[in-house]
Design an enzyme around this catalytic site. Structure first.
Site, PDB file in Angstrom:
ATOM      1  N   GLU A 175      32.801 108.962  49.304  1.00  0.00           N
ATOM      2  CA  GLU A 175      32.426 107.617  48.163  1.00  0.00           C
ATOM      3  C   GLU A 175      33.174 108.226  47.290  1.00  0.00           C
ATOM      4  O   GLU A 175      32.295 109.434  46.170  1.00  0.00           O
ATOM      5  CB  GLU A 175      31.319 107.782  48.718  1.00  0.00           C
ATOM      6  CG  GLU A 175      30.796 106.305  47.780  1.00  0.00           C
ATOM      7  CD  GLU A 175      29.549 106.137  48.071  1.00  0.00           C
ATOM      8  OE1 GLU A 175      28.808 105.216  47.501  1.00  0.00           O
ATOM      9  OE2 GLU A 175      28.571 106.691  48.613  1.00  0.00           O
ATOM     10  N   ASP A 202      33.003 102.564  45.220  1.00  0.00           N
ATOM     11  CA  ASP A 202      31.432 101.845  45.346  1.00  0.00           C
ATOM     12  C   ASP A 202      31.886 102.093  43.454  1.00  0.00           C
ATOM     13  O   ASP A 202      32.114 100.026  42.891  1.00  0.00           O
ATOM     14  CB  ASP A 202      30.670 103.407  45.117  1.00  0.00           C
ATOM     15  CG  ASP A 202      29.195 102.557  44.553  1.00  0.00           C
ATOM     16  OD1 ASP A 202      29.115 101.773  43.669  1.00  0.00           O
ATOM     17  OD2 ASP A 202      28.713 104.018  44.575  1.00  0.00           O
ATOM     18  N   LYS A 261      26.890  96.447  45.625  1.00  0.00           N
ATOM     19  CA  LYS A 261      25.671  96.378  44.995  1.00  0.00           C
ATOM     20  C   LYS A 261      25.301  95.265  44.404  1.00  0.00           C
ATOM     21  O   LYS A 261      25.942  95.356  43.147  1.00  0.00           O
ATOM     22  CB  LYS A 261      25.313  97.907  43.704  1.00  0.00           C
ATOM     23  CG  LYS A 261      25.684  99.786  44.984  1.00  0.00           C
ATOM     24  CD  LYS A 261      25.409 100.030  44.145  1.00  0.00           C
ATOM     25  CE  LYS A 261      25.583 101.978  44.338  1.00  0.00           C
ATOM     26  NZ  LYS A 261      25.670 102.917  43.508  1.00  0.00           N
ATOM     27  N   LYS A 276      24.902 113.616  47.322  1.00  0.00           N
ATOM     28  CA  LYS A 276      25.712 113.525  45.520  1.00  0.00           C
ATOM     29  C   LYS A 276      26.024 114.636  45.334  1.00  0.00           C
ATOM     30  O   LYS A 276      25.823 115.914  45.249  1.00  0.00           O
ATOM     31  CB  LYS A 276      24.478 113.132  45.353  1.00  0.00           C
ATOM     32  CG  LYS A 276      23.817 111.561  45.152  1.00  0.00           C
ATOM     33  CD  LYS A 276      24.667 110.576  44.833  1.00  0.00           C
ATOM     34  CE  LYS A 276      23.900 109.377  44.437  1.00  0.00           C
ATOM     35  NZ  LYS A 276      24.507 108.042  44.139  1.00  0.00           N
ATOM     36  N   ASP A 335      29.292 111.331  48.150  1.00  0.00           N
ATOM     37  CA  ASP A 335      29.138 110.682  47.270  1.00  0.00           C
ATOM     38  C   ASP A 335      29.656 111.487  45.925  1.00  0.00           C
ATOM     39  O   ASP A 335      28.835 112.866  45.155  1.00  0.00           O
ATOM     40  CB  ASP A 335      27.917 109.428  47.149  1.00  0.00           C
ATOM     41  CG  ASP A 335      28.205 109.130  46.160  1.00  0.00           C
ATOM     42  OD1 ASP A 335      29.324 108.683  45.598  1.00  0.00           O
ATOM     43  OD2 ASP A 335      27.015 108.081  45.461  1.00  0.00           O
TER      44      ASP A 335
END
Length: 374
Positions: free
Chosen positions: A218, A243, A267, A163, A191
């Site tokens: 991402e 995403d 998701k 992250k 990400d």
């Protein structure tokens, strides 16, 4: 079979350590659990982990929507009729995907138990035998993230999702530190959670990341900036994953039309549950877009639902459902054989919910029944 009772629980799942992403730091994870009971006494569990920045919902609004609108509407509905279920929910409220996912997942759990089969058998049967688990490194100082990565390598992990999304220079320092810690061959996925904002900043970061062997990048730009994704994809050799820019069929159609991503992170909380997730997977497969099942850091209930989708569909090459590994206490017993996950063959989601723990973590609970006016 019909739904006769809906219980909705607002809970807070305790994290071992805070989970930090570009836009927020979570000391614990707020979640909504839905428990459906049918006229045959079959119980199904579902989960909604809402996120103001991703799904456009809050913990409080999700509870209220299920309590006052979606929950009463599905009482009397046959949980096997998934197309009709989603049509009914869509007619009640625009979007609100996490709230709908909770009911969708609970229905699949109940139907699987009714038929005596795992949920993946309701989706075409099992294709994958097991998936490697990617460890997610939340944002920290470079040395801290590197040390955590070293520890996870010793535990057998072979892939990491980092992250980032604070600023380019500090983010590249984080990525470089982790790469040096784990060596040249282990997979590192980056990400950004929209944190770099636009294509220009992202291309600067990509230039600085040369030689760091990034598996994929991402969502570096804002969710609605698909044109920015197109520009980055055209100018970079790093595979690009969408995403936050992907929720429903409309976005998937535009991503396919524009060629905006190599990979899609699907998701259940973003698209409305298991049923719509399979539709997105079919669209991606037809377009040759590789897929991952991602997570909003869900309990065993939501995580198991995502795994069932991934295990049933060939197009999924990776999973990122590590919520239960991040909690000090969970309501369910989803089992990980770290660094792998291999689902059991129990009926429904294959997760036993501990009602005692559920009650302990519950902040608010409402019961909806046939004929009960709220």
């Amino acid at each position: 079979m019909k739904i006769t009772q809906v219980d909705v629980y607002a809970i807070r799942l305790p994290l071992i350590t805070p989970f930090i992403v570009s836009y927020h730091s979570y000391p614990d994870m707020p979640s909504i659990i839905v428990k459906l009971t049918t006229d045959e006494g079959i119980v199904g569990y579902g989960e909604a982990v809402a996120d103001d920045h991703v799904t456009g919902e809050s913990w409080e609004s999700t509870f209220a929507l299920i309590q006052h609108s979606l929950g009463p509407a599905v009482i009397g509905h046959n949980p096997m009729h998934m197309e009709a279920l989603h049509d009914k929910m869509d007619a009640i409220v625009y979007q609100a995907p996490a709230a709908k996912a909770a009911i969708d997942i609970a229905c699949y759990d109940a139907v699987g138990k009714k038929l005596g089969v795992p949920v993946y058998d309701l989706l075409g049967g099992r294709f994958h035998e097991r998936f490697p688990i990617t460890h997610v490194l939340s944002i920290g100082e470079p040395e801290q993230m590197a040390e955590e990565a070293r520890e996870r390598v010793e535990q057998g992990y072979e892939s990491f999702k980092m992250k980032v999304g604070r600023d380019v220079l500090s983010d590249v320092a984080r990525i470089r530190a982790v790469r040096e810690a784990v060596g040249p061959n282990l997979a590192i996925r980056v990400d950004v959670n929209q944190g770099w904002g636009n294509a220009a900043t992202t291309l600067q970061a990509i230039e600085l990341m040369k030689g760091l062997n990034i598996d994929w990048l991402e969502q570096p730009v804002k969710a609605d900036d698909l044109d920015g994704m197109v520009e980055i994809k055209a100018k970079s050799m790093i595979p690009l994953m969408v995403d936050e820019g992907l929720k429903y069929k409309r976005e998937m159609r535009e991503i396919i039309q524009k060629g905006a991503a190599h990979k899609a992170n699907i998701k259940l909380m973003k698209c409305g549950g298991i049923y719509p997730a399979t539709k997105l997977a079919h669209m991606a497969e037809m377009a040759g877009i590789d897929c991952q099942i991602g997570s909003m850091v869900e309990s065993s209930v939501g995580s198991a639902a995502g795994f069932h989708v991934a295990f049933a569909k060939k197009i999924f090459s990776s999973v990122e459902l590590t919520g239960p590994l991040k909690f000090s206490k969970d309501i369910g017993n989803l089992h990980y054989d770290v660094p792998f996950i291999a689902l059991n063959d129990q009926a429904g989601l294959g997760v036993d919910v501990d009602e005692t723990v559920l009650a302990e973590l519950t902040v608010r609970h409402e019961t909806l029944k046939e004929g009960l006016s709220l």
